[in-house]
Design an enzyme around this catalytic site. Sequence first.
Site, PDB file in Angstrom:
ATOM      1  CB  SER A   1      -0.904   0.004   1.237  1.00  0.00           C
ATOM      2  OG  SER A   1      -1.476   1.282   1.446  1.00  0.00           O
ATOM      3  CB  SER A   2       0.485   4.577  -1.529  1.00  0.00           C
ATOM      4  OG  SER A   2      -0.827   4.877  -1.088  1.00  0.00           O
ATOM      5  CB  CYS A   3      -0.301   3.668   4.081  1.00  0.00           C
ATOM      6  SG  CYS A   3      -0.168   1.918   4.501  1.00  0.00           S
TER       7      CYS A   3
ATOM      8  CE1 TYR B   1      -2.848  -3.365   5.576  1.00  0.00           C
ATOM      9  CE2 TYR B   1      -2.204  -1.333   4.485  1.00  0.00           C
ATOM     10  CZ  TYR B   1      -2.684  -2.627   4.423  1.00  0.00           C
ATOM     11  OH  TYR B   1      -2.991  -3.194   3.202  1.00  0.00           O
TER      12      TYR B   1
ATOM     13  CE  LYS C   1      -0.325  -5.072   3.197  1.00  0.00           C
ATOM     14  NZ  LYS C   1      -0.479  -6.363   2.487  1.00  0.00           N
TER      15      LYS C   1
ATOM     16  CG  HIS D   1      -9.825   1.774   2.505  1.00  0.00           C
ATOM     17  ND1 HIS D   1      -9.771   0.417   2.272  1.00  0.00           N
ATOM     18  CD2 HIS D   1      -8.705   2.078   3.209  1.00  0.00           C
ATOM     19  CE1 HIS D   1      -8.665  -0.079   2.811  1.00  0.00           C
ATOM     20  NE2 HIS D   1      -8.003   0.897   3.386  1.00  0.00           N
TER      21      HIS D   1
END
Length: 309
Positions: free
Chosen positions: A108-110, A137, A141, A180
Site C-alpha cells: 500500500s502507498s501508506c 499497517y 507492509k 476506506h
Amino acid sequence: MNKDSKIYVAGHRGMVGSAIKRELERQGYGNIITRSHSELDLTSQNEVMKFFEAEKPEYVFLAAAKVGGISANSHAPADFMYINMMIEMNVINSSWLNGCKKLEFLGSSCIYPRMSEQPIKEEYLLSGYLEKTNEAYALAKISGLKYCEYLNTQYGTDYISVMPCNLYGINDNYHPENSHVLPALIRRFHEAKSKDLKSVTCWGDGSPLREFLFVDDLAELCVFLMNNYSGSETVNAGTGLEITIKDLTSLVAEVVGYEGEILWDTSKPNGTPRKVLDVSKAEALGWKYKTSLRDGIKLAYEDFKNRCA
C-alpha cells in the site's frame, strides 16, 4: 508464467485478490489455486507450510491482508500489525522453502512517509516518519516488502512488490465503520438518498489530496509485472492524478444521485495531507491505467447495489 502454471492467489475473496483471479482467468490461465479462510488460516505457520508442501505453487500473488480505513486502523493497531505480519511472513517464507519460482507481494502507498516529497517515488521509502493513523499497517507492509528484498539478496529469489495507491471497485468492503474513504462515501450517500436525509457529515475538512485506482486496472498491472518485471525495488501502481477529498465527495454524491448538503466534522482526522504516487516506473515498463475515476465510481456503485443494497 505459462497458461498451465500452478498459480496461488492468496486472498482471492478480497477486492484485490478477486480482481487478480478474474484477470488471470481472462488471460487464459487455468491452473489457479485458492483457499478460503475457513480452509486455510494464513496466520498459522503450520497450516501454511503444510499447504505449500502439498500444493507446491509455482507462482504466488500475495493479496491477502487485514485492511480498513482510518477508524479501523486507529482502533485496532495491534491487530493490523500482528495479522498482516503473520500472513506475510508465513506465505513468503513457505514460498521460498517450497521452491516457488516467483512471488508478488501487494502492499500500500501508506508505506511512504507522511510528509514525503510529491509525487512519491519508490526510493522515498523509509526517508521519513509514517502517518500515525495507519502506522501499524504500514510497518507490517514495509516488513513484507523488505523480507522479499532480503530473500532476493541472500538467496537469489525472484520476489517482487507492488505498492498501489487508494483502490476501489468490484468486491470492495462497504462496512459502515471499517471501510476506506471511497466505498464509505458510496454507502453513506446511498443510504442518505434512500432515507431522504437533508445532509451528510464527512470526516475532516475535505482538504487532503488522494489518488484512486480502479482495482481491475491494478490486477492487469499485477499480472503484467509477474511476467515482465524482476527486481527488489517496489513498483508504484496508480494514475498519477489526485483529487481533494471534498471534490471526491461531491463526485460520489453526484454519481449516487444524492442532492442534499455535505457537512464537514473538522474534529475528525484528515490523515496524510497529500499522497500521489510517481508511476513513471510502471509506465516505462509498458503499463498505464484505463479506467477514469467517474467511470470507476459508477462501476463500484453498481457493485454496491448488487451486493449490499
